[in-house]
Scaffold this motif. Sequence first.
Motif, PDB file in Angstrom:
ATOM      1  N   ALA A 163      35.896  49.963 -66.875  1.00  0.00           N
ATOM      2  CA  ALA A 163      36.411  50.451 -68.283  1.00  0.00           C
ATOM      3  C   ALA A 163      35.043  50.419 -69.165  1.00  0.00           C
ATOM      4  CB  ALA A 163      37.323  49.657 -69.096  1.00  0.00           C
ATOM      5  N   VAL A 164      34.131  49.436 -68.773  1.00  0.00           N
ATOM      6  CA  VAL A 164      32.870  49.161 -69.394  1.00  0.00           C
ATOM      7  C   VAL A 164      31.987  50.450 -69.140  1.00  0.00           C
ATOM      8  CG1 VAL A 164      30.804  48.110 -69.978  1.00  0.00           C
ATOM      9  CG2 VAL A 164      33.061  47.084 -70.098  1.00  0.00           C
ATOM     10  N   GLY A 165      31.885  50.588 -67.687  1.00  0.00           N
ATOM     11  CA  GLY A 165      31.070  51.821 -66.959  1.00  0.00           C
ATOM     12  C   GLY A 165      31.332  53.085 -67.514  1.00  0.00           C
ATOM     13  N   GLN A 166      32.831  53.357 -67.715  1.00  0.00           N
ATOM     14  CA  GLN A 166      33.281  54.584 -68.153  1.00  0.00           C
ATOM     15  C   GLN A 166      32.699  54.915 -69.477  1.00  0.00           C
ATOM     16  OE1 GLN A 166      35.366  56.540 -65.943  1.00  0.00           O
ATOM     17  NE2 GLN A 166      34.524  58.123 -67.670  1.00  0.00           N
ATOM     18  N   THR A 167      32.781  53.638 -70.351  1.00  0.00           N
ATOM     19  CA  THR A 167      32.335  53.817 -71.783  1.00  0.00           C
ATOM     20  C   THR A 167      30.835  54.228 -71.680  1.00  0.00           C
ATOM     21  OG1 THR A 167      33.772  52.115 -72.273  1.00  0.00           O
ATOM     22  CG2 THR A 167      32.153  52.697 -73.943  1.00  0.00           C
ATOM     23  N   PHE A 168      29.909  53.594 -70.742  1.00  0.00           N
ATOM     24  CA  PHE A 168      28.743  54.368 -70.571  1.00  0.00           C
ATOM     25  C   PHE A 168      28.383  55.653 -70.333  1.00  0.00           C
ATOM     26  CE2 PHE A 168      27.483  49.704 -70.611  1.00  0.00           C
ATOM     27  CZ  PHE A 168      25.992  49.714 -71.146  1.00  0.00           C
ATOM     28  N   VAL A 169      29.475  56.030 -69.340  1.00  0.00           N
ATOM     29  CA  VAL A 169      29.355  57.410 -68.855  1.00  0.00           C
ATOM     30  C   VAL A 169      29.933  58.333 -69.993  1.00  0.00           C
ATOM     31  CG1 VAL A 169      30.354  59.110 -67.379  1.00  0.00           C
ATOM     32  CG2 VAL A 169      29.823  56.843 -66.593  1.00  0.00           C
ATOM     33  N   ASN A 170      30.682  57.993 -70.955  1.00  0.00           N
ATOM     34  CA  ASN A 170      31.094  58.559 -72.025  1.00  0.00           C
ATOM     35  C   ASN A 170      30.019  58.967 -73.182  1.00  0.00           C
ATOM     36  OD1 ASN A 170      33.757  59.010 -71.061  1.00  0.00           O
ATOM     37  ND2 ASN A 170      34.511  57.235 -72.376  1.00  0.00           N
ATOM     38  N   LEU A 172      26.796  58.462 -72.223  1.00  0.00           N
ATOM     39  CA  LEU A 172      25.532  59.475 -71.860  1.00  0.00           C
ATOM     40  C   LEU A 172      25.860  60.887 -72.110  1.00  0.00           C
ATOM     41  CD1 LEU A 172      24.991  57.355 -68.707  1.00  0.00           C
ATOM     42  CD2 LEU A 172      23.423  57.702 -70.606  1.00  0.00           C
ATOM     43  N   GLN A 173      27.223  61.341 -71.582  1.00  0.00           N
ATOM     44  CA  GLN A 173      27.818  62.503 -72.010  1.00  0.00           C
ATOM     45  C   GLN A 173      27.641  63.058 -73.135  1.00  0.00           C
ATOM     46  OE1 GLN A 173      31.622  62.823 -70.095  1.00  0.00           O
ATOM     47  NE2 GLN A 173      30.753  63.193 -68.125  1.00  0.00           N
ATOM     48  N   PHE A 174      28.265  62.161 -74.310  1.00  0.00           N
ATOM     49  CA  PHE A 174      28.251  62.361 -75.588  1.00  0.00           C
ATOM     50  C   PHE A 174      26.997  62.883 -76.055  1.00  0.00           C
ATOM     51  CE2 PHE A 174      28.929  61.213 -80.247  1.00  0.00           C
ATOM     52  CZ  PHE A 174      30.301  61.816 -80.338  1.00  0.00           C
ATOM     53  N   TYR A 175      25.845  62.245 -75.759  1.00  0.00           N
ATOM     54  CA  TYR A 175      24.403  62.867 -76.156  1.00  0.00           C
ATOM     55  C   TYR A 175      23.649  63.694 -75.278  1.00  0.00           C
ATOM     56  CZ  TYR A 175      25.489  59.976 -80.419  1.00  0.00           C
ATOM     57  OH  TYR A 175      25.897  59.410 -81.558  1.00  0.00           O
TER      58      TYR A 175
END
Length: 550
Positions: A163-170, A172-175
Amino acid sequence: MIFLRQYCAIFVWSVFGIPIECLVQVEIACPGFVDTRRGDGALGFSAPAFEAAVEESNHRYSGILNFSAVFLSEEERTQALDGAVLPGDACVELVAHWYYTQRRFPSDGVSIIMGTGQADWTRLHELAANWNTLYFQTVSYVRSGYRLPAAPVLSTGPVSLLAVGQTFVNLLQFYRWRTVYLVSDLDSPGVFNGLARQLDDLSGADSFNFTVFRRVIKARSLERSREPYGVLLDDFCKISRVMVFFGRANFVRRMLIDAWTRNMTNGEYVYLSWGSADARRHDKFGNFSWSYDDHHDEIARRAFGSLLVIQQLEPVRNERSLSALASLLAQLRQRVRKLFNISYTEREQPREEVVASYASIILLAQNLASTSIYRHDAPQLAQRFLNRTFSGEFDDIYFDGSGMRRRQTAVLHLSERAEQLEMFLLESTDGNSELQEVRNISRDWPGNSWPPRNEPLCGYNNERAVCQKLVLGSFIAELTVSCLGCVLLVGTFTGHRLLRIHRIQYETGWVLEHQHLRIRPILLTSACHLSSASANIHGEASVCDTHAEA
Ligand SMILES: *[C@@H]1O[C@H](CO)[C@@H](O)[C@H](O)[C@H]1NC(C)=O
Ligand SMILES: *[C@@H]1O[C@H](CO)[C@@H](O)[C@H](O)[C@H]1NC(C)=O
Ligand SMILES: *[C@@H]1O[C@H](CO)[C@@H](O)[C@H](O)[C@H]1NC(C)=O
Ligand SMILES: *[C@@H]1O[C@H](CO)[C@@H](O)[C@H](O)[C@H]1NC(C)=O
Ligand SMILES: *[C@@H]1O[C@H](CO)[C@@H](O)[C@H](O)[C@H]1NC(C)=O
Ligand SMILES: *[C@@H]1O[C@H](CO)[C@@H](O)[C@H](O)[C@H]1NC(C)=O
Ligand SMILES: *[C@@H]1O[C@H](CO)[C@@H](O)[C@H](O)[C@H]1NC(C)=O
């Protein structure tokens, strides 16, 4: 409850035509290790919680469900085998042994696997699928590699690497940050390394086309030198503007101080990290504060402006629930003495992990009590957990569609006003995990250039066509500076060649050892000063552009 019991009896009556005792026996196997020094996932911490939850559930659903839990400890088995070392996946052996020889109600009981620390998720999931039983994982679950149709693993642990890894990916994608410099430190707790691996995997699988440069360091040996992160930062600034640093907060702080001295906290660079919201309880993750009461405080405060920290929000508990929790935890510390003859203090007890272990069995009981037809059908039973929030006595637990618990996660940035990290993005937990802006940090971001670009406008080496005109205009000015710099350059040239060869050898996944640092910091400092002089003339150019080609 009486209603449920009647319903159950009527059901049995109408289907089989015979009145039978309708008490459902639920047997739970909890494999793991007892030794609490080995980690928060130890049975030494979770077993008393399982036991208390079993008693509580038997009391709540008496006459309908009868729970029992057995603790399959690695240590006990090793003793029984006269000290012979068990194969690596001891948990799998233990669970299989339990399933085939130790269950008391093998034909009509319900069997459950409750994984704790060091479980082999994929193999346990495979067993659970074969036996059509449910498999819970209460700590440190990443993702089972078992792919055939089966009930999903229900993971209830408070920190999910996935879940934490997914938040990082989110994020990175967001910006739109695609070129990621990923640093993982071997001298920090294992969870950081796990996160680095997880992010590496996720970004590889993502369609967003990340380029990840992964570096492994040993921060403690680096920090013996004067400018510990100089080499790392020099490598970073040539290939990326986005660094993800997985390591203790104090190492992150030191790295930022070095970045500040190299003008790498001017807003063009962004540094991402992960930490625990409750630094008091999680000493080992470090304290994400710039103020350590040392002579670096002032620089650290300014450097922290370039840092974003991802944190899971701590559950909000009221007075009543806090005191109930304190008394439960005290009771569990009593229990563990009787169970395993070990003891630990309240501070050593991993609170959220213990609560998750307790809640796993309470949830299971709630769900088993509310269905009578699906008790023996694991996939159907698992469906009843997905996309749902369970309100517990101490915590709400939300499972997403894949069976993983999601906790609210936030991204923090230093607020100029409050001088401490404050939330500015919040990830929704309603399944789509979108990031929502709750505070505008444009004003607080250094250089007022929020959000930073994925790459410098002119390219890392100032080679982009858009910037060529500009370069030509200042060519003569640069020539003068360059000539002045020539003397210095010749001196550093030989060193640079050596460095370059060295860097090619270690292009991916190198470990920075202390001895590698002996000559470089001096060389790099002089090179970077030179290049920042020419950067001033270019206006657009980034700090460490020219010296790469020097
Ligand atoms: C409940 O389970 C325990 C452990 O398996 C067993 O000893 C006990 O007899 C069971 N109680 C009933 C009422 O079946
Ligand atoms: C990712 O890269 C592939 C080929 O390298 C390309 O076809 C695809 O369009 C890219 N996707 C995105 C989202 O940029
Ligand atoms: C973390 O640092 C801040 C600021 O110095 C301090 O107030 C806080 O008590 C520290 N927390 C811990 C657990 O040391
Ligand atoms: C419990 O542990 C202590 C030392 O840790 C030991 O002296 C004692 O004999 C143990 N008791 C039992 C019943 O094993
Ligand atoms: C859970 O939610 C996801 C996305 O909203 C959906 O695709 C999935 O079918 C849902 N699963 C269940 C069991 O409701
Ligand atoms: C944030 O504030 C800046 C100016 O302070 C403004 O230009 C920008 O549009 C704001 N962003 C959002 C998303 O509101
Ligand atoms: C630091 O970087 C900024 C932005 O590129 C630049 O304007 C500034 O002059 C640099 N400072 C030094 C001391 O090189």
